[in-house]
Scaffold this active site. Sequence first.
Site, short mmCIF file in Angstrom:
data_model
loop_
_atom_site.label_atom_id
_atom_site.label_comp_id
_atom_site.label_asym_id
_atom_site.label_seq_id
_atom_site.Cartn_x
_atom_site.Cartn_y
_atom_site.Cartn_z
N GLU A 84 69.75 46.27 39.78
CA GLU A 84 70.99 45.75 40.36
C GLU A 84 72.20 45.97 39.47
O GLU A 84 73.30 46.24 39.94
CB GLU A 84 70.82 44.26 40.65
CG GLU A 84 71.99 43.62 41.37
CD GLU A 84 71.71 42.17 41.72
OE1 GLU A 84 72.67 41.38 41.76
OE2 GLU A 84 70.53 41.82 41.96
N ASP A 85 72.00 45.87 38.14
CA ASP A 85 73.15 45.83 37.22
C ASP A 85 73.23 46.98 36.23
O ASP A 85 74.12 46.99 35.37
CB ASP A 85 73.12 44.50 36.42
CG ASP A 85 73.28 43.29 37.33
OD1 ASP A 85 73.87 43.43 38.41
OD2 ASP A 85 72.80 42.21 36.95
#
Length: 624
Positions: A84-85
């Site tokens: 996600e990051d």
Amino acid sequence: MVQDEKIRQAAEHVFDVMRPRVSEGDLSRIKDAYEMAAMAHEGQKRNTGEPYITHPIAVATIAAEELELDANTVIAAFLHDVAEDTEYTVEDIRKRFGDDVAFLVDVVTKRKKQKYEYTKQLDNYRQILESVHYDIRALLVKLSDRLHNMRTLDSMRPDKQMKIAGETDFFYAPLAGRLGLYHVKTELENLSFRFRCPWEYEVIEKQLQEDRIRTQAAVDAFTAEIDSILEESGISARTQVRYRRPYSIWRTMREVGCDFTHVDFKHFVRVIYTPMQGWTPQKQAEKDTGLLIYSRLSNVFKERPGSISNYIDNPKDNGYQSFHVQLLSRSGVWEEMHIASERMHRNARLGCIVERGESWLERFKTVLQNIAASGDGFSFLDSVSSSLYNEDILAFTPQGRGVILPKGATALDFAYEVHSEIGDHAKYARINGVLRPLRTELRRGDCVEIGTAEDVTYRPERLDFAKTYKARRRLHDLLRDYPKPEFRICGKCSPLPGEEVIGFKDNDGVVTIHSRHCQEAIRLASAEGSKLVSVTFDANPVLLYPVRIRIVAVDRYHLLRDIIDCFVERQHLSMNRLSTHTEDEIVECVIDFPVHSVSELHLTMDSIAAIDGVDEVQRLTEKQ
């Protein structure tokens, strides 16, 4: 360098916890997952200013130590934010750690979309719940992630705190409860309460500390005598005193309608025992030992009639087992006792993680998948509320058909569960042969007969006492043609100027003001947190707001005159309604009156509380 060493030590702690439970190969994979996470998040910071890698380590620690999860789940905990990051993808994780880990990481990775089907938050909830069809461990990773985020929420802005706390209270805490993870549920609820309503939290926390100091000596003497009785009986057992948290106390005050002083059982005593040898099979030995402990203790301490709850023979739906009874201590106080074996105690802590049986797991999956399949945002939120927040009860038709409903369901919910046509035309209910209105709340084992009539028409107020997803969805469909009123002040929580409040801006730009502990505000925060706005709700000398209080006092000559005098002469307030009831010299008064602010209300309540003979003064909510 000191910080780097602390991070390394924290990671090593996870490895040490997992070492006795996994093979050397899996331990090597866990270490490799940490190295990948550290590399992927290098240079990233949390809101606290700490290196971001401290968060994945903390989540992995919760998964490994507090939830005792397997190697792949701990690996996924280390990697849960990587896809996600960072620049790494789920496919990168799949190549390095296999399909199982990749699946778990993929489920907890929020989907980035140009346009969300409902809202970002609702789509994320649905994604999490849909994963249960394949593996329940994904929920456990997400709960570990949420638990650490809540533990470190101090660094967030107040509006962000309210959004995250609202999500937690509405979705994640009841989800943990349904999974049997009571310690996770309790901590999440309490942290949410702390950040939503800090003033109320601090007041109750202080009261709990004072109560604990006041009762410490008596509780210690009680548990010491229990230890002595068990030792003399040759029973291997230990005692624990568990103190309730501020949120639990606040909820009881709201549900029962009392102040802090009148909340029963601010703590309970747990007896955890090892089954006595020579009794087989194990489950019979557990029950026999538990009943022997009960017998020994009730021989010494008086038992409160009707206080037994036997969850050993009749476990809760998520597998919880224990024997509950209330005993009178030497100090003249009823003490709540929970008697459980070491196995039962561990199972109560780990919930669904220990063996629960395929039938329980399949029922739970069905519940969550029905939530995920809800047709729109409204239905989804209502389905979450009715399906996650409550334990199940079993009621029966006159023909003996069992109908499973959430705790708190009404006869109207029963009608819709039997058939939608019966719900639409329901007029009354006979519960255990007694004529009752459809709003009547059902209890486990009730036999319910629904009376119908063709001329029954839909009434909007029925939505107020329908609890289940099925009933509310049907009633909501019937409600579509009714105009929706625009409220500027929430009619459910009725906030007063000076209280801790939050605003919610609807699609027309109208801001509704809610108290920060309003369940509707928490629900909206979970659905559309981006519409929350900070508001200032100050008193206006022209505007008045209706409130209702309840007074309990010992009857005496001129008591009512003194109460009225307090309103009229001292506080210069008018009364819209006053009702009194006296029974055996105890007077109960309910008074409706308007105030300008919460401070004026508190001043009035304090003034009334100072009247000779008054024992309790409390504000009543709309439901009370």
